[in-house]
Design a protein around this motif. Structure first.
Motif, PDB file in Angstrom:
ATOM      1  N   LYS A 138       4.540  12.563  -1.425  1.00 46.26           N
ATOM      2  CA  LYS A 138       3.148  12.713  -0.984  1.00 46.26           C
ATOM      3  C   LYS A 138       3.068  12.715   0.544  1.00 46.26           C
ATOM      4  N   GLN A 139       3.954  11.953   1.175  1.00 47.06           N
ATOM      5  CA  GLN A 139       4.069  11.947   2.630  1.00 47.06           C
ATOM      6  C   GLN A 139       5.532  11.741   2.978  1.00 47.06           C
ATOM      7  N   ARG A 140       5.910  12.084   4.195  1.00 47.02           N
ATOM      8  CA  ARG A 140       7.332  12.021   4.545  1.00 47.02           C
ATOM      9  C   ARG A 140       7.725  10.727   5.251  1.00 47.02           C
ATOM     10  N   SER A 141       6.752  10.072   5.918  1.00 44.17           N
ATOM     11  CA  SER A 141       7.065   8.873   6.711  1.00 44.17           C
ATOM     12  C   SER A 141       6.416   7.623   6.124  1.00 44.17           C
ATOM     13  N   PHE A 193      10.437   5.081   8.511  1.00 41.08           N
ATOM     14  CA  PHE A 193      11.539   5.754   7.818  1.00 41.08           C
ATOM     15  C   PHE A 193      11.026   7.108   7.328  1.00 41.08           C
ATOM     16  N   LYS A 194      11.752   8.170   7.721  1.00 41.56           N
ATOM     17  CA  LYS A 194      11.296   9.529   7.406  1.00 41.56           C
ATOM     18  C   LYS A 194      12.235  10.221   6.417  1.00 41.56           C
ATOM     19  N   PHE A 195      11.638  10.844   5.394  1.00 42.74           N
ATOM     20  CA  PHE A 195      12.400  11.588   4.394  1.00 42.74           C
ATOM     21  C   PHE A 195      12.437  13.071   4.752  1.00 42.74           C
ATOM     22  N   SER A 196      13.439  13.779   4.217  1.00 44.36           N
ATOM     23  CA  SER A 196      13.521  15.217   4.395  1.00 44.36           C
ATOM     24  C   SER A 196      12.407  15.898   3.595  1.00 44.36           C
ATOM     25  N   ASN A 253       0.837  -1.201   0.000  1.00 44.24           N
ATOM     26  CA  ASN A 253       0.000   0.000   0.000  1.00 44.24           C
ATOM     27  C   ASN A 253       0.873   1.253   0.000  1.00 44.24           C
ATOM     28  N   ASP A 254       0.222   2.407  -0.050  1.00 48.05           N
ATOM     29  CA  ASP A 254       0.927   3.682  -0.210  1.00 48.05           C
ATOM     30  C   ASP A 254       1.763   4.111   0.985  1.00 48.05           C
ATOM     31  N   HIS A 255       1.611   3.425   2.121  1.00 44.11           N
ATOM     32  CA  HIS A 255       2.315   3.852   3.331  1.00 44.11           C
ATOM     33  C   HIS A 255       3.528   2.975   3.643  1.00 44.11           C
TER      34      HIS A 255
END
Length: 840
Positions: free
Chosen positions: A155-158, A146-149, A124-126
């Protein structure tokens, strides 16, 4: 059992040591020959199977403006091409804000299939799957977030981690490539659902040719086939960049054209206001055209991170396999030939007896040939099986730097056949030659002992002052050395060969390491290269550098790349360095000549590939398309990469105004964190495209050495074993040949230690001579292998550290000492009466 056969079995049983020694020497020779020969192909075949099973792309194309269905259709016009598009970009993220190669996951994609190491793929997308290095190096676990800058623009950071994977695009676990964000080094790759990436189009076009699937990725036939496909693809895409630029710019330009129409009406009313608006509109159009300009970057598998290094590593092993095992095998064959020869000569009396009893020449010869054949075959079969099944597996298991491969192990029938032929030549060949010679004599002659060699004065005897001061034992030893020249030469060859092989093992290791040390310590004295943006503000960068504790100094240069040509020879991707200040540049790059106003300096390997010398002309094509004819003023030492150095005067005369675009930094010793921090700060300034550290390049070169370490250690170990077996075997032959002589001096009252030294003294002298000759042969052998192993980008200077000489020397001394102890025990229990019985 027939009398001849019984006699042969008794001979084997009586001298088991010799029979086993022949088997061992042949086994070691075949083992190293077959094993090392199989290792290079096994490395290549294993990787080929992995990338074929996972459908690794043959060609990848990156676009600045993306790809659509039309691009897929264009690519598939080339015969056999299957094309797929992927969303891809470099982003920052994770706990340490590292650079990540981010891909949009598409479950329907056929190419570049992921290898699941833990967990599963996104559903899924998450969800996200990460490079397995995220688990091994950064301690992420399945279920973690996992978190992006924010700059990643997703679309989302985590995202929730659901799996860890390997990719056929990233075979090198220690390197994920370079980028122009963060510290310039990609730390991880990751896959999220493609819908999560804020990209209007795919940015990567993957192309696969099924017809190339069965070819060896590193073979010239594959590379040539891919080059042809790339040329065909480029023909299809020739006009596509202009079309794509218009497509991307079209909607924006339509809006601006409407504004232009309105502005044309305004000019009649207010020309001043219209002029200001016109300037803004022209600037906007220019900006849109610049942003919409489409450029393609073409790459093949050889451009993927780790592929060239892996191929070069297997090529180096193949280069070693073409020399080292052959030399090893020749020594083994030579000593075996000597052993078989001596064995048959010892059986003169038996041969004469059987001949007198009426046995035919073939009946007598057959048993000795069978003896040699059985020893040769057993040794060859054992060596082939052990060599094929162990060496490649040991080396592959130690290639932990690369992803776990599907092992493909096996030797070619040509290698096995060559090994068998050499084994039988050394054993059966020797038996045939000597038996035939012995059978030419009559029975009476054969049943008599072979006439001893007549005594002759040796050179040392003619030097009276020296000779008269020697003891009796020493005089006998020196006489025996020169009296039995074949035995002397065989022992020297055995010791020299063993020393040379051990030294070569260390030399290959040392020389590969030395290339990086010499390049990044002796030639380059800078620690980082900072690539500046166009129209960069240098004062802003200077401020950041001066605030960094590790910064020491810098110099400005113009850095670009070019293609060099001389006659039919050509070298691509040559780094062209032009310093702003020649005086300052000397502190950072140490050339063997001064930069001349009218001539350029070329690096040694580049000059060799172009076949040019000082004073010759070279044709240079810069990246901007500008073509120059330059005269080579000097050729400088260089070990990694290709470089062309221009003086500021030449640049201004031939190219134009010299504008620096790169900084060479002198830095104190940095930690990995300090390197990342400085690189991130420089990148955040918006004045810098990226920073690369010589530390990272040095590490890459050092990996070449570490990859070869397993096979080098195996070669050194087996060389040591061969040396010991050879020395032991030759000493046994020496003792058996002289058993009556040794029994005589024992009867005359010599003590056991004196009898032992009677033989061992010769061994010590021959060992010393063999070691010294081995030093020279080892250097020559190492130099030859290094010349074969050199790549287009890297050359290896002949370097053998003192440790290698010490180990080789100590091993030979230890082997001689062990053999001396074994010989001493044997001579203590010698049957003097039996040995002195005469059949004359």
């Amino acid at each position: 059992m027939k009398p001849l056969t019984k006699n042969m079995m008794r001979s084997i049983n009586k001298a088991k040591g010799r029979f086993i020694a022949i088997i061992l020497i042949i086994m070691l020779g075949v083992l190293i020959f077959v094993g090392v020969k199989a290792t290079g192909p096994s490395l290549n075949d294993s990787l080929n199977k992995t990338v074929a099973d996972k459908n690794l792309s043959d060609v990848q194309v990156l676009s600045t403006t993306g790809f659509g269905k039309k691009d897929i259709q264009l690519a598939e016009k080339v015969a056999g091409a299957k094309a797929e598009t992927t969303k891809f970009k470099y982003v920052m993220g994770g706990k340490s804000k590292v650079a990540i190669a981010l891909y949009g996951y598409d479950k329907n994609a056929k190419q570049n299939q992921l290898i699941i190491r833990n967990g599963r793929l996104p559903k899924n997308d998450h969800e996200i799957v990460l490079d397995k290095n995220a688990r091994n190096k950064y301690d992420y676990k399945i279920g973690d977030t996992f978190k992006f800058s924010k700059s990643a623009d997703l679309k989302q950071r985590s995202y929730k981690i659901v799996g860890f994977v390997d990719s056929p695009q990233y075979i090198d676990n220690q390197s994920r490539g370079v980028t122009n964000i963060a510290d310039g080094q990609v730390s991880l790759f990751a896959y999220i659902p493609k819908s999560q990436m804020n990209l209007s189009t795919a940015t990567l076009l993957n192309i696969h040719f099924n017809s190339l699937k069965d070819k060896n990725t590193f073979s010239s036939s594959y590379k040539d086939a891919v080059d042809k496909k790339v040329k065909a693809l480029k023909r299809e895409f020739k006009s596509r960049p202009q079309q794509r630029t218009k497509e991307v710019a079209g909607s924006y330009l339509a809006t601006l054209n409407q504004q232009q129409t309105a502005l044309d009406q305004l000019k009649a009313v207010n020309s001043t206001a219209a002029a200001v608006q016109q300037q803004k509109l022209d600037a906007a159009k220019k900006k849109i055209m610049k942003q919409s300009k489409t450029t393609y970057t073409w790459q093949t598998r050889q451009d993927l991170t780790g592929f060239s290094a892996y191929g070069e590593s297997s090529d180096r092993i193949a280069a070693i396999a073409n020399v080292f095992p052959v030399f090893f095998f020749l020594i083994a064959a030579l000593i075996t030939f000597t052993t078989i020869t001596r064995m048959v000569e010892e059986a003169r009396g038996e041969i004469g007896t059987f001949k007198a009893l009426g046995y035919s020449k073939w009946a007598i010869a057959r048993n000795y040939i069978y003896y040699a054949l059985s020893a040769g075959l057993i040794g060859a079969v054992l060596g082939a099986v052990i060599g094929t099944e162990t060496l490649p597996r040991i080396v592959l298991s130690m290639y932990k730097q690369y992803i776990a491969l599907d092992w493909v192990i096996g030797s070619t029938w040509q290698t096995l056949l060559i090994a068998l032929i050499f084994s039988l030549l050394a054993t059966v060949g020797a038996a045939v030659i000597v038996v035939r010679r012995e059978l030419d004599e009559g029975p009476a002659s054969l049943m008599l002992p072979k006439s001893p060699k007549s005594a002759k004065k040796i050179l040392l005897e003619r030097i009276k002052p020296l000779w008269n001061h020697l003891s009796f034992n020493r005089k006998v030893s020196y006489r025996n050395l020169f009296r039995f020249k074949s035995r002397m030469f065989m022992t020297i060859i055995g010791i020299a060969g063993g020393t040379a092989l051990i030294l070569t093992g260390f030399g290959i290791q040392n020389s590969i390491t030395a290339s990086g040390n010499l390049q990044y310590k002796n030639i380059f004295s800078y620690q980082a290269v900072v690539k500046m943006n166009e129209d960069a503000n240098y004062s802003k960068v200077d401020k950041i550098l001066n605030q960094d504790k590790t910064y020491q100094n810098d110099t400005k240069i113009n850095s670009t790349t070019a293609k060099l040509k001389a006659g039919e020879k050509q070298v691509n991707d040559v780094n062209v360095y032009t310093p702003q200040s020649v005086k300052n540049f000397k502190k950072y790059v140490h050339l063997t000549a001064n930069l001349d106003k009218n001539k350029v300096i070329l690096t040694k390997k580049t000059a060799k590939l172009l076949n040019v010398q000082k004073g010759d002309q070279i044709h240079v094509t810069m990246t901007n398309g500008k073509k120059l004819n330059l005269k080579v003023g000097a050729i400088t030492e260089n070990y990694v990469g290709h470089f062309l150095y221009l003086s500021p005067q030449i640049y201004q005369d031939k190219i134009g105004t010299l504008k620096p675009n790169t900084l060479l930094l002198g830095l104190k010793k940095q930690t990995s964190a300090q390197r990342k921090h400085l690189a991130n700060q420089l990148l955040d300034s918006k004045e810098v495209m990226g920073t690369s550290y010589t530390h990272d390049v040095f590490d890459t070169v050092s990996k070449m050495s570490s990859l070869l370490r397993p096979i080098i250690l195996i070669l050194i170990l087996l060389s040591g074993i061969l040396s010991f077996v050879v020395l032991y075997n030759l000493t046994n032959i020496n003792v058996s040949e002289r058993i009556r002589e040794l029994s005589t001096i024992k009867v005359l009252g010599f003590y056991n230690n004196e009898v032992t030294m009677y033989v061992v003294r010769e061994n010590i002298i021959l060992t010393i001579v063999g070691i010294i000759i081995g030093y020279g042969v080892g250097n020559l052998l190492t130099a030859y292998i290094l010349n074969q192993a050199a790549t287009e980008q890297v050359i290896f200077p002949l370097t053998i550290h003192w440790f290698g000489y010490i180990v080789a020397t100590l091993l030979m001394i230890i082997f001689t000492a062990i053999v001396m102890l074994v010989t001493h025990r044997k001579l203590k229990h010698i049957d003097m009466i039996g040995a002195l019985k005469s059949n004359e």
